[in-house]
Scaffold this motif. Sequence first.
Motif: not given
Length: 287
Positions: A117-134
């Motif tokens: 998952h890669l989602l930016t918020d209104e401030s421009g920060d990046l929220w990253v969710g990882y799957f199991d291999e990482g």
Amino acid sequence: MAADRRLTPYARLPRAHHGRTVLHSTVDAFGRAHWLLRGATVLADLYDAVVVTVDAGRSEETHLSSVRARFPLVDALPDGGFVVADARSRADADQVHIFDALGRPTWGFTVGDAVGHLLTDESGDLWVGYFDEGVVSDPLSEPGVRRWSSTGTPAWQYGPQSGIGSFLDCYALNVGRRATWVYPYTDFPLLEVRDGRPPHVRTAPVRGASGVAVHGEHVAFYGGYADDGDRLVLGKLTDSAVEPEEEVRLLRSDGSRSGGPRRVVSRGSRVYVQEEPFTEWGLLDIG
């Protein structure tokens, strides 16, 4: 018996672009839909791409030069630029690239392998969710979910919480205006993150969902395993748990059942759903 719900048509890729390869698509923090399409120029491991943005029925194009992501994910930045991340990291190249509003690459950095998952918020920060291999093999990905600035500075990461099991895979990530919601495998709790504080943990009765929407005390989980790919579980939040109230199907706008691969984006009270060939977005809004 509870009535099934239907998606509302939300955004369409203009037909003039239907002949191009859709590399990725998303809906940003401001409700704009974006499609990352491969361009005609390919040189070694670099290629040109175009982002087609649809906002309230109007479309515009941003041409990106020198894209190198093999498994790209895209989102928009509040200054008009874009972030393109490669789901898989490489030792010899930056994984995340920031493009300005004219489509020119500006800087790059690495956030960890196995980005789901890669989602930016209104401030421009990046929220990253990882799957199991990482999570099991890369120190950067090990927390399961992290927040980064658009310059690559770590801003927050998940830490183990008492009362819940291991965090092996970020199944759903919802980045809203006031809170971020995380739904991880293996126990599938619902984690509420506000202002970088430790998560508020609630147990949840739903397993395998791919999307989550929250509005006040109301919550919806979309998706599941096998035949539950279009399942919709509606419930309420208590201080410690999610209490389910009804389970229905989330149907296409024409009333038929969806099937096959889906792309899901969760934003506050909204879940956006896209099916192959990934040219249209449908919307469920519990607000």
